[in-house]
Design a protein around this motif. Structure first.
Motif, mmCIF file in Angstrom:
data_model
loop_
_atom_site.group_PDB
_atom_site.id
_atom_site.type_symbol
_atom_site.label_atom_id
_atom_site.label_comp_id
_atom_site.label_asym_id
_atom_site.label_seq_id
_atom_site.Cartn_x
_atom_site.Cartn_y
_atom_site.Cartn_z
ATOM 1 N N TRP A 43 8.140 3.087 4.469
ATOM 2 C CA TRP A 43 7.917 4.099 5.342
ATOM 3 C C TRP A 43 8.653 5.327 5.113
ATOM 4 O O TRP A 43 8.421 6.567 5.040
ATOM 5 N N SER A 44 10.108 5.027 5.170
ATOM 6 C CA SER A 44 10.932 6.052 5.082
ATOM 7 C C SER A 44 10.978 6.786 3.633
ATOM 8 O O SER A 44 11.170 7.716 3.072
ATOM 9 N N LEU A 45 10.764 5.797 2.527
ATOM 10 C CA LEU A 45 10.468 6.262 1.223
ATOM 11 C C LEU A 45 9.158 7.031 0.952
ATOM 12 O O LEU A 45 9.233 8.200 0.346
ATOM 13 N N SER A 46 8.320 6.692 1.733
ATOM 14 C CA SER A 46 7.152 7.513 1.750
ATOM 15 C C SER A 46 7.143 9.076 2.420
ATOM 16 O O SER A 46 6.833 9.863 2.171
ATOM 17 N N LEU A 47 8.050 9.016 3.323
ATOM 18 C CA LEU A 47 8.332 10.147 4.189
ATOM 19 C C LEU A 47 9.075 10.918 3.172
ATOM 20 O O LEU A 47 8.947 12.243 3.174
ATOM 21 N N ASP A 48 10.041 10.685 2.461
ATOM 22 C CA ASP A 48 10.917 11.364 1.634
ATOM 23 C C ASP A 48 10.027 11.945 0.582
ATOM 24 O O ASP A 48 10.197 13.265 0.030
ATOM 25 N N ALA A 105 0.798 -1.052 -0.187
ATOM 26 C CA ALA A 105 -0.213 0.005 0.042
ATOM 27 C C ALA A 105 0.954 1.258 -0.070
ATOM 28 O O ALA A 105 0.469 2.147 -0.795
ATOM 29 N N GLN A 106 1.889 1.520 0.772
ATOM 30 C CA GLN A 106 2.718 2.383 0.627
ATOM 31 C C GLN A 106 3.567 2.651 -0.499
ATOM 32 O O GLN A 106 3.598 3.652 -1.007
#
Length: 789
Positions: free
Chosen positions: A278-283, A235-236
């Motif tokens: 999640w870190s790629l989504s935050l980027d 999903a992310q």
């Protein structure tokens, strides 16, 4: 202190009113933007459940289709979404008159949800205290002919549902949990192990999510394989791919690069996968306008309740200042920026914003929260938490302490960060003292402050805080009021820790009598308090009194339920522990041997209760100085728990530490030290480098190094551990004092006499100031100082 956290909130919300059926209670999470049925790995929501059925969706216990071993306790496999889909189908088709969605992260949360559901249905007893209302709700479910569905979402501990399982011929029960099937099985419960998507389902999900541009699906199956077919990670990833207008092949390359950078691989493939996604989504979120704010918002949301955070909390002036920067004051423009940031986090799959919720409730998956908290430095965690209670007297204090204020402080306490929790609760109390207003949250804040003091070993401060909480409750309806009883229990615990056994026993005896009268002798809250009284008797050297209580409990249960009933076996284990503590070692060992044999025969060798009984027998052998018998039992317990619960389950980690300690006691340091080293590594990856359990494991390893003559390693590790204890728990915590004394002892061993004497003198002064007179630790430090001088 069962019942402290939410009781006051419930009484303010459960007022009787006329009911228009059908009724829905609790905040049902929104269904994902793209939801696909899972005929291969889930169940068909459209078919529903049979009346009277109980279905429990658990973590898988066998390798999946790709041969991946299940990761205990992580989640992210889509169980809640399957529950939402089923609840939505039944609600829209009017197949249920009552839909109760109950967050099940704690026993308090379950009781709160039941009380709220009873009030929503205007059932009899809705105005009673939460425990009574919950019991009335269960009684109504058992007898009503109206169809109902109760969803217990994210059950954290099977014991939290002791005597709280819903039953009734007209209803259906659906439970989601990250626990293994063995922990939640029972008569009449259907277990569904929900793991990752199948390859076909994963490809179907990506195709549906990226339906607007076929080019984005290039490399979809390879990406799904890299992500382990984990629904949360998919999903992310899909959200970022859709938002950036890139494709699966490009994201796959970024994911591979990010995974190599993440320091959590040993926590298991699912944890490493989610940490990277999640870190790629935050980027991506941070690159959107307004830039640079997404990380702050993410930290704030990760600190709060995954069941939902009202938008007003995140747009309060204090939250705006934290998210947008100190220049922000909560103006409409600032609030607009925060809303944009939250929308961006939603766009990239890091949060969900409930479209049917008037306050724009924000939700974050518990696994994402856990991964984010893992990377948050304690100072940043403290800053985020502090920003919440600075909102007074705004929306968070408009009608008493908002639950998110409590949740923020509890996050610090649960993480064992008493050095941060104590000032948080102090500031919250100070902030809440608005002239002309009296808040129901004040006693709660004092209770939590007292508990933090107690955890930190500051018993005098804990007693004062509990006494202040009792003073705040003078207007309570009665002396037996649940909140007052809970606070008095905390006071008794603090008195016991302060060496005031007689005061503690007097309080516990009174509370047990009142709870037996109000709730009955077998109510879980009564049992818990009775256990506290037994512990107080044992601490005061009154073993016969403790054994007498437990023998009566065992006799009563055996007569009422039979000798082989699980409740009888539980009482038998309690009596065995008391016999062991009272020095009746032969009787204790025999009873532990009998308990293990009976549970092994009745439940199987790898049932959690059997493994607990085996661990108890190992401890009994060790206490009786029968290490030859204890070691193989410890080894078997560890092997079984690793196989059934997983390497990083808390019970497994406890077994690992116990086996290492037993080898240490047997002077088998070659076997002990590798186990201690493994325990440190597992604790660091499971709970983080600053968790108290990690510090304890590090201290144990240092002690083993010392015993083995590896003094340079011991001193380096002890210096690091002492620094961490002082930073996280404060200089006065008992763990800090012990760590300082251990370092002094190591200095003395290597001839660093001046440093050893200085540390011993400081530790002795602190012990004399903080601990009860005659405390064994004080005497030990005094003797060590004398030897060093």
């Amino acid at each position: 202190m069962v019942g402290v956290t939410m009781n006051r909130q419930v009484r303010a919300e459960t007022r009787s009113r006329s009911v228009s059926w059908p009724v829905r209670s609790g905040a049902v999470p929104p269904l994902a933007e793209v939801f696909i049925s899972r005929p291969e790995t889930g169940f068909d929501a459209a078919r529903g459940l049979g009346r009277g059925a109980t279905v429990v969706m658990t973590q898988p216990t066998v390798p999946d289709h790709a041969g991946r071993q299940p990761q205990a306790g992580l989640g992210g496999t889509g169980k809640t979404q399957l529950a939402v889909a089923l609840a939505s189908v039944l609600w829209r088709s009017r197949e249920v008159d009552l839909l109760a969605w109950v967050p099940a992260a704690s026993r308090d949360a379950v009781i709160t949800g039941y009380a709220q559901a009873l009030a929503a249905a205007d059932g009899p007893g809705a105005d009673a205290d939460p425990d009574t209302a919950a019991a009335s709700f269960l009684g109504w479910l058992a007898t009503t002919s109206q169809p109902w569905l109760v969803v217990l979402d994210d059950l954290a501990d099977a014991a939290d549902l002791d005597r709280l399982w819903p039953r009734g011929a007209a209803g259906m029960v659906l439970v989601t949990t990250r626990l293994p099937a063995s922990a939640v099985g029972g008569p009449g419960r259907r277990i569904l192990e929900i793991g990752a998507f199948s390859p076909r389902e994963a490809l179907g999900y990506l195709s549906a999510r990226l339906s607007e541009d076929a080019g984005q699906r290039a490399g979809a199956l390879d990406l799904a394989t890299d992500l382990g077919y984990l629904p949360l990670a998919l999903a992310q990833a899909a959200a970022v791919i859709a938002d950036r207008s890139t494709d699966c092949r490009s994201y796959r390359a970024q994911f591979a690069d990010r995974t190599r950078q993440m320091p959590v691989d040993e926590a298991g493939p699912d944890a490493a996968t989610v940490a990277a996604t999640w870190s790629l989504s935050l980027d991506r979120a941070d690159s959107l306008s307004p830039p640079g704010m997404a990380g702050n918002a993410l930290v704030l949301v990760a600190l709060l309740d995954q069941a939902g955070i009202p938008g007003a909390v995140l747009t309060s002036p204090a939250a705006c200042a934290y998210i947008c920067g100190r220049h922000a004051t909560g103006t409409p423009a600032d609030q607009g920026q925060v809303r944009i940031v939250l929308d961006n986090l939603s766009r990239v799959g890091l949060v969900m914003i409930d479209p049917e919720s008037a306050p724009r409730t924000v939700l974050m998956h518990g696994l994402v929260q856990a991964m984010i908290r893992r990377f948050i430095p304690p100072a940043m965690l403290e800053q985020a938490a502090a920003s919440l209670h600075r909102a007074a007297p705004g929306p968070l204090w408009a009608a008493g302490a908002h639950p998110v204020l409590l949740r923020a402080g509890q996050s610090l306490s649960e993480a064992g960060l008493t050095g941060l929790a104590i000032p948080y609760w102090q500031n919250m109390i100070s902030t809440s003292q608005v002239p002309g207003q009296a808040h129901a949250g004040m006693p709660l804040a004092h209770d939590h402050l007292a508990a933090a003091y107690l955890t930190a070993g500051r018993t005098a401060d804990a007693i004062a805080a509990y006494e202040q909480s009792l003073a705040d409750q003078q207007a309570a309806p009665a002396a037996g009021h649940p909140d007052t009883l809970a606070t008095r229990s905390g006071l008794a615990q603090a008195c016991l820790a302060a060496g005031r056994e007689s005061d503690a026993i007097r309080l516990y005896e009174t509370i047990v009598a009142e709870r037996e009268q109000a709730l009955g002798p077998e109510h879980p809250v009564t049992r818990s308090t009775r256990d506290d009284l037994v512990a107080a008797y044992l601490s005061a050297g009154r073993a016969p009194d403790a054994i007498g209580i437990l023998q009566r409990v065992l006799n009563d249960r055996a007569a009422a339920l039979g000798p082989d009933h699980p409740e009888t076996l539980t009482a038998q284990a309690g009596l065995a522990a008391a016999l062991l503590a009272g020095g009746q070692l032969k009787d204790a060992v025999q009873m532990y041997e009998r308990i293990l044999a009976e549970r092994d025969q009745a439940l199987g060798a790898t049932h959690p209760d059997t493994m607990t009984a085996r661990a108890g027998l190992a401890y009994a052998y060790r206490s009786a100085d029968r290490l030859k018998h204890a070691l193989p039992v410890y080894e078997r317990t560890l092997a079984d728990r690793e196989k059934v619960l997983g390497a990083d389950h808390p019970d497994t980690l406890t077994s690992l530490a116990n086996l290492a300690s037993a080898y240490h006691s047997a002077h088998k340091l070659k076997q002990a030290i590798p186990l201690y080293e493994e325990a440190v590594a597992r604790q660091e990856h499971s709970k983080g480098p600053d968790h108290p359990d990690t510090l304890t494991a590090r201290g144990n390893l240092a002690s083993a190094y010392h015993s083995a003559g590896r003094l340079a390693q011991a001193i380096t590790l002890q210096e690091q551990t002492l620094e961490d204890y002082e930073r996280l728990l404060g200089p006065d915590h008992t763990h800090t004092l012990t760590s300082r004394a251990n370092l002094a002892s190591a200095y003395h061993t290597v001839g660093r006499r001046a440093e050893a004497v200085a540390l011993f003198e400081r530790t002795l002064a602190d012990c004399e100031r903080l601990l009860p007179p005659g405390h064994p630790m004080t005497q030990t430090i005094r003797e060590n100082l004398s030897a060093a001088t």
